[in-house]
Design a protein around this motif. Structure first.
Motif, PDB file in Angstrom:
ATOM      1  N   THR A 232     -12.580   4.025   6.654  1.00  0.00           N
ATOM      2  CA  THR A 232     -11.790   3.790   5.515  1.00  0.00           C
ATOM      3  C   THR A 232     -11.207   4.469   4.779  1.00  0.00           C
ATOM      4  OG1 THR A 232     -13.170   3.341   4.275  1.00  0.00           O
ATOM      5  CG2 THR A 232     -12.712   1.562   5.932  1.00  0.00           C
ATOM      6  N   LYS A 233      -9.639   3.339   5.092  1.00  0.00           N
ATOM      7  CA  LYS A 233      -8.970   4.384   3.901  1.00  0.00           C
ATOM      8  C   LYS A 233      -8.591   4.146   3.178  1.00  0.00           C
ATOM      9  CE  LYS A 233      -5.375   2.776   6.418  1.00  0.00           C
ATOM     10  NZ  LYS A 233      -3.959   3.009   7.627  1.00  0.00           N
ATOM     11  N   ARG A 234      -8.264   5.120   2.219  1.00  0.00           N
ATOM     12  CA  ARG A 234      -7.717   4.227   0.546  1.00  0.00           C
ATOM     13  C   ARG A 234      -6.289   4.006  -0.115  1.00  0.00           C
ATOM     14  NH1 ARG A 234     -10.545   4.651  -4.745  1.00  0.00           N
ATOM     15  NH2 ARG A 234      -8.736   4.757  -6.665  1.00  0.00           N
ATOM     16  N   VAL A 235      -5.980   2.548  -0.117  1.00  0.00           N
ATOM     17  CA  VAL A 235      -4.704   2.396  -0.759  1.00  0.00           C
ATOM     18  C   VAL A 235      -4.299   1.866  -1.830  1.00  0.00           C
ATOM     19  CG1 VAL A 235      -2.999   0.713   0.372  1.00  0.00           C
ATOM     20  CG2 VAL A 235      -4.533   2.058   2.219  1.00  0.00           C
ATOM     21  N   GLN A 236      -3.723   2.379  -2.409  1.00  0.00           N
ATOM     22  CA  GLN A 236      -3.346   1.693  -3.745  1.00  0.00           C
ATOM     23  C   GLN A 236      -1.569   1.024  -3.351  1.00  0.00           C
ATOM     24  OE1 GLN A 236      -1.977   5.867  -5.206  1.00  0.00           O
ATOM     25  NE2 GLN A 236      -3.702   5.782  -6.577  1.00  0.00           N
ATOM     26  N   VAL A 237      -2.121  -0.182  -4.080  1.00  0.00           N
ATOM     27  CA  VAL A 237      -0.902  -1.302  -4.018  1.00  0.00           C
ATOM     28  C   VAL A 237      -0.522  -2.062  -4.972  1.00  0.00           C
ATOM     29  CG1 VAL A 237      -0.655  -3.350  -3.526  1.00  0.00           C
ATOM     30  CG2 VAL A 237      -2.392  -2.384  -1.583  1.00  0.00           C
ATOM     31  N   PHE A 238       1.105  -1.894  -5.546  1.00  0.00           N
ATOM     32  CA  PHE A 238       1.892  -1.843  -6.475  1.00  0.00           C
ATOM     33  C   PHE A 238       2.344  -3.753  -5.906  1.00  0.00           C
ATOM     34  CE2 PHE A 238       1.069   2.465  -6.523  1.00  0.00           C
ATOM     35  CZ  PHE A 238       0.248   2.662  -8.169  1.00  0.00           C
ATOM     36  N   LYS A 239       2.571  -4.263  -6.985  1.00  0.00           N
ATOM     37  CA  LYS A 239       3.011  -5.543  -6.562  1.00  0.00           C
ATOM     38  C   LYS A 239       3.793  -6.174  -8.317  1.00  0.00           C
ATOM     39  CE  LYS A 239      -0.582  -7.256  -3.276  1.00  0.00           C
ATOM     40  NZ  LYS A 239      -0.644  -8.604  -3.251  1.00  0.00           N
ATOM     41  N   GLY A 240       5.576  -6.846  -7.559  1.00  0.00           N
ATOM     42  CA  GLY A 240       6.096  -6.933  -8.913  1.00  0.00           C
ATOM     43  C   GLY A 240       7.765  -6.035  -9.297  1.00  0.00           C
ATOM     44  N   THR A 241       7.998  -6.093 -10.351  1.00  0.00           N
ATOM     45  CA  THR A 241       8.972  -5.276 -10.109  1.00  0.00           C
ATOM     46  C   THR A 241       8.561  -4.219 -11.485  1.00  0.00           C
ATOM     47  OG1 THR A 241      10.385  -7.722 -10.433  1.00  0.00           O
ATOM     48  CG2 THR A 241      11.057  -5.374 -11.796  1.00  0.00           C
ATOM     49  N   GLY A 242       9.072  -2.825 -11.310  1.00  0.00           N
ATOM     50  CA  GLY A 242       9.076  -1.531 -12.232  1.00  0.00           C
ATOM     51  C   GLY A 242       8.517  -0.504 -10.783  1.00  0.00           C
ATOM     52  N   LYS A 243       8.177   1.070 -11.531  1.00  0.00           N
ATOM     53  CA  LYS A 243       8.716   1.916 -10.698  1.00  0.00           C
ATOM     54  C   LYS A 243       7.385   3.354 -11.198  1.00  0.00           C
ATOM     55  CE  LYS A 243      11.330   3.881 -14.291  1.00  0.00           C
ATOM     56  NZ  LYS A 243      11.744   2.814 -15.665  1.00  0.00           N
ATOM     57  N   ILE A 244       7.177   3.691  -9.759  1.00  0.00           N
ATOM     58  CA  ILE A 244       6.246   3.921 -10.151  1.00  0.00           C
ATOM     59  C   ILE A 244       6.735   5.798  -9.273  1.00  0.00           C
ATOM     60  CG2 ILE A 244       3.995   4.521  -8.148  1.00  0.00           C
ATOM     61  CD1 ILE A 244       6.224   1.484  -8.101  1.00  0.00           C
TER      62      ILE A 244
END
Length: 260
Positions: A232-244
């Motif tokens: 398996t692979k590790r996935v970071q998920v960001f949702k909404g409004t903003g900066k990364i």
């Protein structure tokens, strides 16, 4: 009264960044060779300089001010400074499990007038101006180095998100709200970071390449099957409004592009 000599003027030391209370020093094992002072071939001088091992050290200059840091990060301090332990409740600190020592660790606040030096580290250091992150900033707990005292600091242990190093433990993260400067550890030069801004959208990142992100974003980590292997692979998920802020180097790989 005190005086400090040969700290920033040392030929093995360069000032790489400065903002607010903080100064970032790059400390070399030995001075870099200069073409004007050597008869060695150009390529030999370049190769010798590339092999130099550099560490970064954060210096804080307090003038009736305060700074927050990890309780084991202090190297030395001079002047009329006093340490306020985490029990004072000056910031919202929830107990955090130390990965290596299996014990509780936290933050300390130092206030007064004086000079504070943190321990030298191998990671690069980035001084973040919270003026550019009015919505608040979040980073992995291990990336935090120090922050100015007026910033509201919150530490939490999120057991619902598995840690790559210890799946049974969860991710430790720390958030910042308010004006001031935050010093965070990054695995590459700050000029190599990528900033992604989303508006009511979703960003998915394979690995742990997110260095910091807006407090307004919904953050989660999932384990997904790989297309090329049984793992398996590790996935970071960001949702909404903003900066990364993204690093092109995965911190868990311990590879640094210091000499590109």
């Amino acid at each position: 009264m005190y005086k400090i000599y040969n700290l920033k003027s040392n030929e093995n030391v360069e000032v790489s960044a400065q903002a607010g209370l903080f100064t970032v020093l790059e400390v070399q094992d030995t001075p870099k060779a200069k073409l004007s002072k050597t008869n060695a071939p150009v390529m030999d001088v370049w190769a010798a300089n590339m092999l130099q091992h550099e560490k970064r050290q954060l210096i804080a200059q307090l003038v009736e001010s305060e700074v927050v840091m990890n309780d084991n990060a202090l190297s030395w301090m001079v002047g009329e400074c006093s340490i306020i332990p985490e029990e004072s409740g000056r910031f919202n600190l929830k107990p955090i499990l130390n990965k290596s020592e299996n014990s509780l660790s936290g933050l300390i606040r130092i206030k007064g007038d004086g000079t504070i030096a943190l321990k030298a580290i191998d990671d690069h250091l980035m001084l973040v101006n919270m003026r550019d992150w009015l919505e608040g900033l979040i980073c992995d707990r291990d990336h935090f180095e120090a922050s100015e005292g007026q910033i509201k600091v919150t530490c939490e242990l999120t057991t619902s998100i598995p840690s790559a190093q210890n799946p049974q433990q969860g991710i430790q993260y720390i958030s910042f709200v308010g004006p001031g400067i935050v010093a965070i550890r990054i695995p590459c030069l700050s000029s190599q970071l990528v900033l992604v801004e989303i508006e009511q959208d979703e960003l998915r990142i394979e690995g742990d390449n997110a260095v910091a992100w807006s407090k307004t974003l919904e953050f989660s980590v999932s384990e997904e099957p790989s297309n090329v292997s049984q793992q398996t692979k590790r996935v970071q998920v960001f949702k909404g409004t903003g900066k990364i802020l993204l690093s092109l180097v995965n911190p868990t790989e311990k590879v640094y592009f210091d000499k590109i």
